[in-house]
Design an enzyme around this catalytic site. Structure first.
Site, mmCIF file in Angstrom:
data_model
loop_
_atom_site.group_PDB
_atom_site.id
_atom_site.type_symbol
_atom_site.label_atom_id
_atom_site.label_comp_id
_atom_site.label_asym_id
_atom_site.label_seq_id
_atom_site.Cartn_x
_atom_site.Cartn_y
_atom_site.Cartn_z
ATOM 1 N N SER A 124 -13.110 4.512 -18.395
ATOM 2 C CA SER A 124 -12.358 5.654 -16.919
ATOM 3 C C SER A 124 -11.337 6.809 -17.315
ATOM 4 O O SER A 124 -11.014 6.971 -18.556
ATOM 5 C CB SER A 124 -10.594 4.502 -16.595
ATOM 6 O OG SER A 124 -9.730 5.004 -15.813
ATOM 7 N N TYR A 149 -4.154 -1.645 -20.018
ATOM 8 C CA TYR A 149 -5.705 -1.636 -19.755
ATOM 9 C C TYR A 149 -6.639 -0.315 -20.372
ATOM 10 O O TYR A 149 -6.781 -0.802 -20.234
ATOM 11 C CB TYR A 149 -5.494 -1.744 -17.678
ATOM 12 C CG TYR A 149 -6.465 -0.798 -17.709
ATOM 13 C CD1 TYR A 149 -7.615 -1.667 -17.343
ATOM 14 C CD2 TYR A 149 -6.465 0.284 -16.775
ATOM 15 C CE1 TYR A 149 -8.943 -0.948 -16.811
ATOM 16 C CE2 TYR A 149 -7.590 0.553 -15.858
ATOM 17 C CZ TYR A 149 -8.846 0.413 -16.089
ATOM 18 O OH TYR A 149 -10.320 0.053 -15.979
ATOM 19 N N LYS A 153 -9.278 0.155 -22.603
ATOM 20 C CA LYS A 153 -10.610 1.895 -22.522
ATOM 21 C C LYS A 153 -11.036 2.337 -23.707
ATOM 22 O O LYS A 153 -12.044 2.656 -24.174
ATOM 23 C CB LYS A 153 -10.657 2.360 -21.139
ATOM 24 C CG LYS A 153 -10.778 1.104 -19.865
ATOM 25 C CD LYS A 153 -11.998 0.806 -19.892
ATOM 26 C CE LYS A 153 -11.617 -0.324 -18.491
ATOM 27 N NZ LYS A 153 -12.818 -1.292 -18.162
HETATM 28 N N1 UFG Z 1 0.012 5.050 -4.049
HETATM 29 C C1 UFG Z 1 0.956 5.485 -3.184
HETATM 30 N N2 UFG Z 1 1.503 4.352 -2.794
HETATM 31 C C2 UFG Z 1 0.708 2.410 -3.125
HETATM 32 C C3 UFG Z 1 -0.950 2.765 -3.984
HETATM 33 C C4 UFG Z 1 -1.073 4.150 -4.825
HETATM 34 O O1 UFG Z 1 1.199 6.156 -3.063
HETATM 35 O O2 UFG Z 1 0.625 1.287 -2.362
HETATM 36 C C5 UFG Z 1 -0.853 6.494 -4.702
HETATM 37 C C6 UFG Z 1 -0.108 6.463 -6.113
HETATM 38 O O3 UFG Z 1 0.634 6.726 -6.473
HETATM 39 C C7 UFG Z 1 -1.282 7.308 -6.873
HETATM 40 C C8 UFG Z 1 -2.986 7.389 -5.829
HETATM 41 O O4 UFG Z 1 -2.016 6.780 -4.476
HETATM 42 O O5 UFG Z 1 -1.655 8.733 -6.069
HETATM 43 C C9 UFG Z 1 -4.168 6.423 -6.405
HETATM 44 O O6 UFG Z 1 -3.384 5.344 -6.972
HETATM 45 P P1 UFG Z 1 -4.133 3.858 -6.855
HETATM 46 O O7 UFG Z 1 -3.316 2.729 -7.383
HETATM 47 O O8 UFG Z 1 -5.439 3.939 -6.152
HETATM 48 O O9 UFG Z 1 -5.063 4.413 -8.480
HETATM 49 P P2 UFG Z 1 -4.676 5.369 -9.959
HETATM 50 O O10 UFG Z 1 -4.972 6.414 -9.860
HETATM 51 O O11 UFG Z 1 -3.389 4.746 -10.194
HETATM 52 O O12 UFG Z 1 -5.495 4.901 -11.008
HETATM 53 C C10 UFG Z 1 -6.742 5.228 -11.398
HETATM 54 C C11 UFG Z 1 -7.460 4.065 -11.971
HETATM 55 C C12 UFG Z 1 -7.156 3.203 -13.101
HETATM 56 C C13 UFG Z 1 -6.447 3.984 -14.335
HETATM 57 C C14 UFG Z 1 -5.915 4.930 -13.049
HETATM 58 C C15 UFG Z 1 -5.108 5.972 -14.876
HETATM 59 O O13 UFG Z 1 -7.878 3.027 -10.412
HETATM 60 O O14 UFG Z 1 -8.196 2.875 -13.536
HETATM 61 O O15 UFG Z 1 -5.486 5.674 -12.259
HETATM 62 O O16 UFG Z 1 -3.506 6.543 -14.099
HETATM 63 F F1 UFG Z 1 -6.448 3.066 -14.799
#
Ligand code: UFG
Length: 336
Positions: A124, A149, A153
């Site tokens: 990741s 998590y 990785k």
């Molecule tokens: N977001 C929202 N509202 C929500 C869900 C997400 O605004 O209800 C935003 C988050 O703040 C972020 C973006 O959408 O800015 C993407 O969020 P995700 O939860 O979909 O994904 P992340 O970027 O947090 O997660 C990713 C990978 C993980 C990894 C992580 C590390 O999916 O595997 O980045 O930061 F671990």
């Protein structure tokens, strides 16, 4: 000769299984259905018109895993087994370390026992930690991940580096995923998290279909063009194809450990995703700007050059495709 796909009934595993079968490869899938459903296997068969062997086992069950290696002629492994919810991992670190790290060690030990040394690992972008500048390049030091998590990785990448140093007959690909979304164009495979989704696209589709009231956009005051976080969203089918390219590279090389970013190299904000979703599906997504979510980085995206140059992997799907396909899957589910 078969490719063993662990966690092959899961979101990324199932899409990769389809691409492997489409290539005419024999595969064996193992999955314990802890975060997936048996019907996914039928859908893989439906899409490809091909069959494969399946074992419902936990990949850390050594005896059961050895039996899979005994009964099949496996020559490479792609590992998707493991827990993946960032938030949950902060509450259940022990479960995450046992399942992801100890499970992986059982798998590596078993591979060694059966002299299977080609391995593709789903890593990741979180391994880049909080300090590296964007875009992330494979040569950067991996950082301290922001969740258990993420640490699993980092640790597994390190373990694989050590395994390769100790025995360079191994061929290993570490694939650092950015943000996978979308689903198979048939609408038969997709992402279906249990409970209230944590990730952006699963949340958006549930708002669009009326199951959830509105999306909370986590933070509107980041130092980004529209104040919301930026991520590198990658279509899951493109991502799946990246695994095929990586496996082909391992099959061509004599030995090595290779790391690739699997992202498009383009960042989109949360509001870009919401607007693109509305435009490409015609569905309204109610949202409000909410507080920042702890642990979120303002922006990250890949330098995607290495996978392009060395693997010939070029993501083809646009953000519109990703949104449309994610929605199509939910539409198909609601009809069935
Ligand atoms: N977001 C929202 N509202 C929500 C869900 C997400 O605004 O209800 C935003 C988050 O703040 C972020 C973006 O959408 O800015 C993407 O969020 P995700 O939860 O979909 O994904 P992340 O970027 O947090 O997660 C990713 C990978 C993980 C990894 C992580 C590390 O999916 O595997 O980045 O930061 F671990």
């Amino acid at each position: 000769m078969s490719v063993l796909v662990t966690g092959g009934a899961g979101y990324i595993g199932s899409h990769t299984a389809v691409e492997l079968l489409n290539q005419g490869r024999d595969i064996v899938i193992i999955d314990d259905f802890s975060n997936s459903k048996p019907e996914v296997l039928e859908n893989i068969r439906k899409i490809t018109g091909k069959d494969f062997k399946f074992y419902q086992i936990d990949y850390s069950d050594r005896k059961a895993l050895e039996n899979v290696f005994e009964e099949n002629n496996i020559d490479s492994v792609i590992n998707f087994a493991g827990f993946k919810a960032v938030g949950e991992s902060t509450k259940k670190p022990i479960e995450y370390y046992i399942n992801n790290v100890s499970g992986a060690l059982v798998l590596f030990d078993t591979m060694r026992k059966y002299n299977v040394k080609k391995f593709v690992f789903s890593s990741s972008a979180t391994v880049y930690g909080e300090k590296n500048p964007i875009p992330y390049v494979e040569t950067m030091e991996t950082g301290k991940a922001s969740s258990p998590y993420g640490s699993t990785k980092v640790f597994i990448e390190q373990i694989l580096e050590d395994i390769y140093k100790s025995d360079n007959e191994w061929d290993i690909a570490l694939l650092r995923y950015f943000n996978p979304i979308g689903s198979h164009e048939s609408g038969l495979l997709g992402e279906e998290p249990q409970g209230i989704p944590n990730n952006l696209m699963p949340y958006i589709v549930r708002v669009a279909c009326g199951q959830l009231k509105e999306l909370s956009v986590f933070g509107g005051d980041y130092d980004t063009p529209d104040g919301t976080c930026i991520r590198d969203y990658i279509h899951v089918v493109d991502l799946a194809k990246g695994h095929i390219k990586a496996l082909e590279k391992l099959e061509k090389e004599r030995s090595g450990i290779f790391t690739y970013n699997l992202g498009t190299g383009v960042g989109y904000s949360v509001l870009d995703v919401v607007k693109t979703f509305e435009k490409s599906t015609g569905q309204k997504v109610a949202y409000k700007i909410a507080d920042r979510r702890a642990g979120d980085l303002p922006a990250f995206y890949a330098n995607a050059t290495k996978a392009k140059e060395e693997l010939g992997w070029i993501p083809e799907k646009t953000l519109e495709d990703m949104c449309r396909d994610s929605w199509h899957y939910i539409e198909m589910r609601s009809k069935s």
